[in-house]
Scaffold this motif. Structure first.
Motif, PDB file in Angstrom:
ATOM      1  N   LYS A  49      14.513 -36.447 -76.544  1.00  0.00           N
ATOM      2  CA  LYS A  49      14.208 -35.173 -75.897  1.00  0.00           C
ATOM      3  C   LYS A  49      15.185 -34.983 -74.747  1.00  0.00           C
ATOM      4  N   ILE A  50      15.861 -33.844 -74.746  1.00  0.00           N
ATOM      5  CA  ILE A  50      16.820 -33.510 -73.708  1.00  0.00           C
ATOM      6  C   ILE A  50      16.248 -32.336 -72.917  1.00  0.00           C
ATOM      7  N   VAL A  51      16.048 -32.519 -71.619  1.00  0.00           N
ATOM      8  CA  VAL A  51      15.540 -31.464 -70.749  1.00  0.00           C
ATOM      9  C   VAL A  51      16.655 -31.069 -69.782  1.00  0.00           C
ATOM     10  N   VAL A  52      16.943 -29.764 -69.730  1.00  0.00           N
ATOM     11  CA  VAL A  52      18.015 -29.260 -68.888  1.00  0.00           C
ATOM     12  C   VAL A  52      17.431 -28.245 -67.917  1.00  0.00           C
ATOM     13  N   PHE A  53      17.650 -28.442 -66.619  1.00  0.00           N
ATOM     14  CA  PHE A  53      17.281 -27.461 -65.610  1.00  0.00           C
ATOM     15  C   PHE A  53      18.519 -26.619 -65.326  1.00  0.00           C
ATOM     16  N   ALA A  54      18.499 -25.377 -65.777  1.00  0.00           N
ATOM     17  CA  ALA A  54      19.645 -24.478 -65.618  1.00  0.00           C
ATOM     18  C   ALA A  54      19.172 -23.263 -64.839  1.00  0.00           C
ATOM     19  N   ASN A  55      19.159 -23.374 -63.519  1.00  0.00           N
ATOM     20  CA  ASN A  55      18.589 -22.300 -62.714  1.00  0.00           C
ATOM     21  C   ASN A  55      19.594 -21.644 -61.782  1.00  0.00           C
ATOM     22  N   SER A  56      20.874 -21.783 -62.065  1.00  0.00           N
ATOM     23  CA  SER A  56      21.857 -21.165 -61.174  1.00  0.00           C
ATOM     24  C   SER A  56      22.707 -20.148 -61.919  1.00  0.00           C
ATOM     25  N   PHE A  57      22.063 -19.259 -62.642  1.00  0.00           N
ATOM     26  CA  PHE A  57      22.775 -18.229 -63.380  1.00  0.00           C
ATOM     27  C   PHE A  57      22.999 -17.010 -62.494  1.00  0.00           C
ATOM     28  N   PHE A  58      23.891 -17.138 -61.523  1.00  0.00           N
ATOM     29  CA  PHE A  58      24.173 -16.036 -60.621  1.00  0.00           C
ATOM     30  C   PHE A  58      25.600 -15.548 -60.824  1.00  0.00           C
ATOM     31  N   ASN A  59      26.549 -16.441 -60.845  1.00  0.00           N
ATOM     32  CA  ASN A  59      27.947 -16.109 -61.119  1.00  0.00           C
ATOM     33  C   ASN A  59      28.314 -16.774 -62.435  1.00  0.00           C
ATOM     34  N   LEU A  60      28.179 -16.039 -63.525  1.00  0.00           N
ATOM     35  CA  LEU A  60      28.381 -16.628 -64.840  1.00  0.00           C
ATOM     36  C   LEU A  60      29.856 -16.889 -65.097  1.00  0.00           C
ATOM     37  N   GLY A  61      30.124 -18.091 -65.567  1.00  0.00           N
ATOM     38  CA  GLY A  61      31.496 -18.481 -65.851  1.00  0.00           C
ATOM     39  C   GLY A  61      31.571 -19.342 -67.091  1.00  0.00           C
ATOM     40  N   GLY A  62      32.660 -20.054 -67.229  1.00  0.00           N
ATOM     41  CA  GLY A  62      32.885 -20.868 -68.407  1.00  0.00           C
ATOM     42  C   GLY A  62      31.942 -22.037 -68.542  1.00  0.00           C
ATOM     43  N   GLY A  63      31.483 -22.586 -67.410  1.00  0.00           N
ATOM     44  CA  GLY A  63      30.582 -23.732 -67.464  1.00  0.00           C
ATOM     45  C   GLY A  63      29.273 -23.423 -68.162  1.00  0.00           C
ATOM     46  N   ASN A  81      15.672 -19.452 -65.376  1.00  0.00           N
ATOM     47  CA  ASN A  81      15.069 -18.204 -64.918  1.00  0.00           C
ATOM     48  C   ASN A  81      15.292 -17.116 -65.971  1.00  0.00           C
ATOM     49  N   GLU A  82      14.862 -15.879 -65.677  1.00  0.00           N
ATOM     50  CA  GLU A  82      14.984 -14.781 -66.644  1.00  0.00           C
ATOM     51  C   GLU A  82      16.440 -14.507 -67.025  1.00  0.00           C
ATOM     52  N   ARG A  83      17.309 -14.522 -66.046  1.00  0.00           N
ATOM     53  CA  ARG A  83      18.725 -14.252 -66.331  1.00  0.00           C
ATOM     54  C   ARG A  83      19.317 -15.362 -67.202  1.00  0.00           C
ATOM     55  N   THR A 141      12.219 -22.387 -71.572  1.00  0.00           N
ATOM     56  CA  THR A 141      11.057 -22.196 -70.714  1.00  0.00           C
ATOM     57  C   THR A 141      11.516 -21.451 -69.475  1.00  0.00           C
ATOM     58  N   VAL A 142      10.855 -20.331 -69.166  1.00  0.00           N
ATOM     59  CA  VAL A 142      11.226 -19.539 -67.991  1.00  0.00           C
ATOM     60  C   VAL A 142      10.428 -20.032 -66.794  1.00  0.00           C
ATOM     61  N   TRP A 143      11.157 -20.344 -65.737  1.00  0.00           N
ATOM     62  CA  TRP A 143      10.572 -20.820 -64.492  1.00  0.00           C
ATOM     63  C   TRP A 143      11.350 -20.183 -63.356  1.00  0.00           C
ATOM     64  N   PRO A 144      10.713 -19.398 -62.498  1.00  0.00           N
ATOM     65  CA  PRO A 144      11.449 -18.740 -61.411  1.00  0.00           C
ATOM     66  C   PRO A 144      12.136 -19.764 -60.505  1.00  0.00           C
ATOM     67  N   SER A 145      13.419 -19.549 -60.239  1.00  0.00           N
ATOM     68  CA  SER A 145      14.158 -20.492 -59.401  1.00  0.00           C
ATOM     69  C   SER A 145      14.047 -20.169 -57.922  1.00  0.00           C
ATOM     70  N   SER A 149      12.349 -14.681 -54.930  1.00  0.00           N
ATOM     71  CA  SER A 149      12.809 -13.321 -55.208  1.00  0.00           C
ATOM     72  C   SER A 149      12.851 -13.009 -56.704  1.00  0.00           C
ATOM     73  N   ASP A 150      12.758 -14.008 -57.558  1.00  0.00           N
ATOM     74  CA  ASP A 150      12.790 -13.757 -59.001  1.00  0.00           C
ATOM     75  C   ASP A 150      11.593 -12.938 -59.471  1.00  0.00           C
ATOM     76  N   ARG A 151      10.533 -12.916 -58.715  1.00  0.00           N
ATOM     77  CA  ARG A 151       9.344 -12.152 -59.111  1.00  0.00           C
ATOM     78  C   ARG A 151       9.613 -10.649 -59.095  1.00  0.00           C
ATOM     79  N   TRP A 152      10.689 -10.197 -58.435  1.00  0.00           N
ATOM     80  CA  TRP A 152      11.027  -8.781 -58.361  1.00  0.00           C
ATOM     81  C   TRP A 152      11.835  -8.317 -59.565  1.00  0.00           C
ATOM     82  N   GLY A 153      12.212  -9.216 -60.431  1.00  0.00           N
ATOM     83  CA  GLY A 153      13.042  -8.862 -61.571  1.00  0.00           C
ATOM     84  C   GLY A 153      14.495  -9.232 -61.329  1.00  0.00           C
TER      85      GLY A 153
END
Length: 80
Positions: free
Chosen positions: A2-16, A39-41, A57-61, A64-68
């Motif tokens: 089982k591989i679990v990844v926390f990916a909660n920094s989708f603000f400046n999307l790039g190649g990574g 998060n949603e993004r 799995t969506v989890w607010p980071s 402010s994520d509750r505002w959309g």
């Protein structure tokens, strides 16, 4: 495995982010159980790039994520 990844920094999307999704898709293709916690993004990004929805799995980071996505991104751009 089982591989679990926390990916909660989708603000400046790039190649990574694209590389991460490609790795996750390959792990799933090899039969690994991949769970992405984001998060949603991040969910939208992962779905747009072919990651399976049942593995996300969506989890607010932040509070402010509750505002959309739009207002949360605007808030994060203005407030340091």
């Amino acid at each position: 495995m089982k591989i679990v990844v926390f990916a909660n920094s989708f603000f400046n999307l790039g190649g990574g982010e694209k590389i991460f999704v490609e790795y996750a898709k390959r792990w799933q293709a090899f039969g690994e159980d991949v769970e992405v916690i984001t998060n949603e993004r991040g969910k939208d990004f992962c779905l747009d790039h072919g990651l399976q929805e049942q593995s996300i799995t969506v989890w607010p980071s932040s509070g402010s994520d509750r505002w959309g996505i739009f207002f949360s991104s605007l808030y994060k751009s203005i407030v340091p």
